[in-house]
Design an enzyme around this catalytic site. Structure first.
Site, PDB file in Angstrom:
ATOM      1  N   GLY A  13       0.833  -1.210   0.000  1.00  0.00           N
ATOM      2  CA  GLY A  13       0.000   0.000   0.000  1.00  0.00           C
ATOM      3  C   GLY A  13       0.862   1.252   0.000  1.00  0.00           C
ATOM      4  O   GLY A  13       1.877   1.308   0.685  1.00  0.00           O
ATOM      5  N   ARG A  74       0.976  -5.079  -5.648  1.00  0.00           N
ATOM      6  CA  ARG A  74       1.044  -6.332  -4.897  1.00  0.00           C
ATOM      7  C   ARG A  74       1.275  -7.417  -5.939  1.00  0.00           C
ATOM      8  O   ARG A  74       0.628  -7.416  -6.982  1.00  0.00           O
ATOM      9  CB  ARG A  74      -0.238  -6.543  -4.096  1.00  0.00           C
ATOM     10  CG  ARG A  74      -0.394  -5.451  -3.037  1.00  0.00           C
ATOM     11  CD  ARG A  74      -1.441  -5.784  -2.013  1.00  0.00           C
ATOM     12  NE  ARG A  74      -1.268  -4.971  -0.823  1.00  0.00           N
ATOM     13  CZ  ARG A  74      -1.931  -3.824  -0.584  1.00  0.00           C
ATOM     14  NH1 ARG A  74      -2.804  -3.383  -1.451  1.00  0.00           N
ATOM     15  NH2 ARG A  74      -1.711  -3.153   0.521  1.00  0.00           N
ATOM     16  N   ASP A 105       4.908  -4.691   5.985  1.00  0.00           N
ATOM     17  CA  ASP A 105       5.279  -5.996   6.516  1.00  0.00           C
ATOM     18  C   ASP A 105       5.448  -7.066   5.424  1.00  0.00           C
ATOM     19  O   ASP A 105       6.441  -7.811   5.393  1.00  0.00           O
ATOM     20  CB  ASP A 105       4.138  -6.423   7.468  1.00  0.00           C
ATOM     21  CG  ASP A 105       4.628  -7.369   8.519  1.00  0.00           C
ATOM     22  OD1 ASP A 105       5.840  -7.642   8.550  1.00  0.00           O
ATOM     23  OD2 ASP A 105       3.787  -7.840   9.308  1.00  0.00           O
ATOM     24  N   THR A 127       4.209   2.440   5.601  1.00  0.00           N
ATOM     25  CA  THR A 127       2.793   2.075   5.609  1.00  0.00           C
ATOM     26  C   THR A 127       2.102   2.980   6.609  1.00  0.00           C
ATOM     27  O   THR A 127       2.657   3.240   7.687  1.00  0.00           O
ATOM     28  CB  THR A 127       2.549   0.600   5.996  1.00  0.00           C
ATOM     29  OG1 THR A 127       1.160   0.443   6.356  1.00  0.00           O
ATOM     30  CG2 THR A 127       3.382   0.139   7.182  1.00  0.00           C
ATOM     31  N   ASP A 129      -0.226   2.309   8.460  1.00  0.00           N
ATOM     32  CA  ASP A 129      -0.753   1.572   9.619  1.00  0.00           C
ATOM     33  C   ASP A 129       0.189   1.531  10.829  1.00  0.00           C
ATOM     34  O   ASP A 129      -0.235   1.194  11.926  1.00  0.00           O
ATOM     35  CB  ASP A 129      -1.085   0.129   9.219  1.00  0.00           C
ATOM     36  CG  ASP A 129      -2.277   0.052   8.294  1.00  0.00           C
ATOM     37  OD1 ASP A 129      -3.027   1.034   8.215  1.00  0.00           O
ATOM     38  OD2 ASP A 129      -2.456  -0.999   7.646  1.00  0.00           O
ATOM     39  N   ASP A 131       2.353  -0.618  11.584  1.00  0.00           N
ATOM     40  CA  ASP A 131       2.270  -1.948  12.212  1.00  0.00           C
ATOM     41  C   ASP A 131       3.370  -2.898  11.747  1.00  0.00           C
ATOM     42  O   ASP A 131       3.108  -4.048  11.423  1.00  0.00           O
ATOM     43  CB  ASP A 131       0.895  -2.578  11.916  1.00  0.00           C
ATOM     44  CG  ASP A 131       0.671  -2.800  10.435  1.00  0.00           C
ATOM     45  OD1 ASP A 131       1.415  -2.216   9.616  1.00  0.00           O
ATOM     46  OD2 ASP A 131      -0.249  -3.560  10.083  1.00  0.00           O
ATOM     47  N   ARG A 173      -6.091  -2.789   9.397  1.00  0.00           N
ATOM     48  CA  ARG A 173      -6.656  -4.152   9.359  1.00  0.00           C
ATOM     49  C   ARG A 173      -6.232  -4.954  10.564  1.00  0.00           C
ATOM     50  O   ARG A 173      -6.994  -5.728  11.109  1.00  0.00           O
ATOM     51  CB  ARG A 173      -6.190  -4.875   8.091  1.00  0.00           C
ATOM     52  CG  ARG A 173      -7.148  -4.773   6.956  1.00  0.00           C
ATOM     53  CD  ARG A 173      -6.601  -5.473   5.744  1.00  0.00           C
ATOM     54  NE  ARG A 173      -5.374  -4.843   5.262  1.00  0.00           N
ATOM     55  CZ  ARG A 173      -4.770  -5.134   4.127  1.00  0.00           C
ATOM     56  NH1 ARG A 173      -5.281  -6.057   3.352  1.00  0.00           N
ATOM     57  NH2 ARG A 173      -3.667  -4.527   3.750  1.00  0.00           N
TER      58      ARG A 173
HETATM   59  P1  ADP Z   1       2.648  -4.390   2.589  1.00  0.00           P
HETATM   60  O1  ADP Z   1       4.084  -4.393   2.205  1.00  0.00           O
HETATM   61  O2  ADP Z   1       2.040  -3.012   2.569  1.00  0.00           O
HETATM   62  O3  ADP Z   1       2.389  -5.147   3.874  1.00  0.00           O
HETATM   63  P2  ADP Z   1       1.572  -6.685   1.124  1.00  0.00           P
HETATM   64  O4  ADP Z   1       1.343  -7.509   2.330  1.00  0.00           O
HETATM   65  O5  ADP Z   1       0.507  -6.676   0.086  1.00  0.00           O
HETATM   66  O6  ADP Z   1       1.832  -5.143   1.444  1.00  0.00           O
HETATM   67  O7  ADP Z   1       2.940  -7.197   0.466  1.00  0.00           O
HETATM   68  C1  ADP Z   1       3.467  -6.571  -0.701  1.00  0.00           C
HETATM   69  C2  ADP Z   1       4.111  -7.609  -1.588  1.00  0.00           C
HETATM   70  O8  ADP Z   1       5.214  -8.225  -0.912  1.00  0.00           O
HETATM   71  C3  ADP Z   1       3.224  -8.776  -1.975  1.00  0.00           C
HETATM   72  O9  ADP Z   1       2.362  -8.477  -3.034  1.00  0.00           O
HETATM   73  C4  ADP Z   1       4.277  -9.810  -2.399  1.00  0.00           C
HETATM   74  O10 ADP Z   1       4.752  -9.531  -3.697  1.00  0.00           O
HETATM   75  C5  ADP Z   1       5.397  -9.547  -1.404  1.00  0.00           C
HETATM   76  N1  ADP Z   1       5.287 -10.528  -0.304  1.00  0.00           N
HETATM   77  C6  ADP Z   1       4.425 -10.519   0.722  1.00  0.00           C
HETATM   78  N2  ADP Z   1       4.597 -11.588   1.519  1.00  0.00           N
HETATM   79  C7  ADP Z   1       5.596 -12.320   0.967  1.00  0.00           C
HETATM   80  C8  ADP Z   1       6.254 -13.546   1.291  1.00  0.00           C
HETATM   81  N3  ADP Z   1       5.907 -14.259   2.370  1.00  0.00           N
HETATM   82  N4  ADP Z   1       7.250 -13.970   0.479  1.00  0.00           N
HETATM   83  C9  ADP Z   1       7.617 -13.270  -0.609  1.00  0.00           C
HETATM   84  N5  ADP Z   1       7.025 -12.103  -0.978  1.00  0.00           N
HETATM   85  C10 ADP Z   1       6.042 -11.628  -0.217  1.00  0.00           C
HETATM   86  O1  F6P Z   2      -1.853   0.587   3.696  1.00  0.00           O
HETATM   87  C1  F6P Z   2      -2.438  -0.304   4.621  1.00  0.00           C
HETATM   88  C2  F6P Z   2      -3.894  -0.330   4.400  1.00  0.00           C
HETATM   89  O2  F6P Z   2      -4.216   1.001   4.422  1.00  0.00           O
HETATM   90  C3  F6P Z   2      -4.795  -1.069   5.360  1.00  0.00           C
HETATM   91  O3  F6P Z   2      -5.075  -0.441   6.559  1.00  0.00           O
HETATM   92  C4  F6P Z   2      -6.032  -1.223   4.502  1.00  0.00           C
HETATM   93  O4  F6P Z   2      -6.928  -2.177   4.927  1.00  0.00           O
HETATM   94  C5  F6P Z   2      -5.418  -1.594   3.205  1.00  0.00           C
HETATM   95  O5  F6P Z   2      -4.194  -0.883   3.150  1.00  0.00           O
HETATM   96  C6  F6P Z   2      -6.255  -1.402   2.025  1.00  0.00           C
HETATM   97  O6  F6P Z   2      -5.473  -1.301   0.885  1.00  0.00           O
HETATM   98  P1  F6P Z   2      -5.831  -1.882  -0.540  1.00  0.00           P
HETATM   99  O7  F6P Z   2      -7.249  -1.579  -0.795  1.00  0.00           O
HETATM  100  O8  F6P Z   2      -4.882  -1.167  -1.438  1.00  0.00           O
HETATM  101  O9  F6P Z   2      -5.595  -3.356  -0.476  1.00  0.00           O
END
Ligand code: ADP
Ligand code: F6P
Length: 322
Positions: A13, A74, A105, A127, A129, A131, A173
């Site tokens: 995000g 993502r 994360d 992010t 959040d 978190d 979330r």
């Molecule tokens: P954020 O970084 O904001 O938490 P996401 O959880 O959507 O957002 O993670 C972003 C991207 O990081 C995912 O779309 C994926 O490409 C990569 N990713 C997430 N978890 C893993 C994992 N366990 N192993 C490898 N890549 C990951």
């Molecule tokens: O960036 C984190 C966050 O804002 C969460 O709090 C929220 O639920 C989520 O992203 C929504 O993002 P998207 O709709 O892009 O998946």
């Protein structure tokens, strides 16, 4: 071997301050004699071979902009080993020696997996959040909180004028950092966060109690991960119509906009630390703020370095808001 070229990408995000971090990594990197490659659309760009060289001029006039000029995404394919090997091959083809990942994360897990394949990576936490393990602060949080605060202060004008209970749903979330920070700074009656389970009936009872004490308007900040704002608003409407509740969902408004001074400054400090870490030959950790110091925590230690909402602040909201 000294690194000569670094890559930088934004993932997950978007968050205010990401552009300031792209600028910081690029400018501090070039200041230290490194070439910089900007990867577009997060891990997707590594797999689709989508990148562009960055220099001091190409990151001009972005420090104050929300979102991310490199775009973000993502990427499911990156979660597979085949996907990550494609990404690695692309980075090698571009002579990238190390990578800075700006994200949350999930993005950190991706960076850790890439490090395990031999590509040094560091993560700058980004992010709204707040978190992420390994840091008490993530880029974008302060901006998001201030955006929501401006909105809540306007919502309160109307809640006051009409003697209403105003529910305000914010993002988060898995964590209630935004809700709590806004709650304490706007003087909310209550905050509902995923870390604390509270039933809809308890929320209603507390509002009724305040109503009996002649409190005719209240703000309740609801983190989306605790319950949906629409559920609690409808519940109160049904069981206590006199409270006259309404709901505002802040949504994506809180993810955009110019970074606050704090976010822009932290982006600079995190960027410097990320580049210095890679130059020092380390490439397996997350940059962060811990005890007011800029730190780097190795990926394999982040699980023991988790921060949660402040219990005292949570209790204080209820004590002051009644
Ligand atoms: P954020 O970084 O904001 O938490 P996401 O959880 O959507 O957002 O993670 C972003 C991207 O990081 C995912 O779309 C994926 O490409 C990569 N990713 C997430 N978890 C893993 C994992 N366990 N192993 C490898 N890549 C990951
Ligand atoms: O960036 C984190 C966050 O804002 C969460 O709090 C929220 O639920 C989520 O992203 C929504 O993002 P998207 O709709 O892009 O998946």
């Amino acid at each position: 071997m000294m690194i000569q070229k670094i890559g930088v990408l934004t993932s997950g995000g978007d968050a205010p301050g990401m552009n300031a971090a792209i600028r910081g990594v690029t400018r501090y990197g070039t200041y230290k004699g490194l070439a910089v490659e900007g990867i577009c659309r997060g891990y997707d760009g590594l797999i689709d071979k989508d990148s562009t060289p960055l220099n001091r001029r190409s990151v001009g006039a972005i420090i104050h902009r929300g979102g991310t000029v490199l775009k973000t995404a993502r990427c499911e394919e990156f979660k597979t080993k085949e996907g990550r090997l494609k990404a690695l091959e692309f980075l090698r083809s571009k002579n990238v020696d190390a990578l800075v990942v700006i994200g949350g994360d999930g993005s950190m897990k991706g960076a850790q997996a890439l490090s395990a394949l031999g590509m040094p990576t560091v993560v700058i936490p980004g992010t709204i959040d707040n978190d992420m393990p390994g840091t008490e602060y993530t880029l974008g949080f302060d901006t998001a909180v201030n955006t929501v605060l401006v909105a809540v202060n306007k919502i309160r004008d109307s809640a006051f004028s009409h003697d209403r209970v105003a529910f305000v749903e914010v993002m988060g979330r898995h964590a209630g950092f935004i809700a709590l920070e806004v709650g304490i700074s706007c003087g909310a009656e209550m905050v509902l966060v995923p870390e604390k389970e509270v039933s809809m009936q308890t929320v209603t009872d507390k509002l009724v109690e305040s109503h009996k004490q002649w409190k005719r308007n209240s703000i309740v900040i609801v983190a989306e991960g605790a319950m949906r704002g629409s559920d609690i608003c409808n519940y109160v409407k049904e069981h206590q119509p006199d409270l006259n509740p309404n709901l505002t969902v802040i949504g994506y408004l809180q993810r955009g906009g110019a970074p606050t001074a704090y976010d822009a400054k932290m982006a600079g400090l995190f960027s410097q630390k990320a580049v210095e870490t890679l130059l020092a030959g380390r490439g397996d950790g997350v940059v962060g703020l811990i005890d007011n110091k800029i730190t780097v925590t190795p990926y394999n230690e982040v699980d023991s370095c988790r921060f949660s909402i402040d219990e005292n602040e949570y209790d204080l909201v209820q004590a002051l808001g009644k």
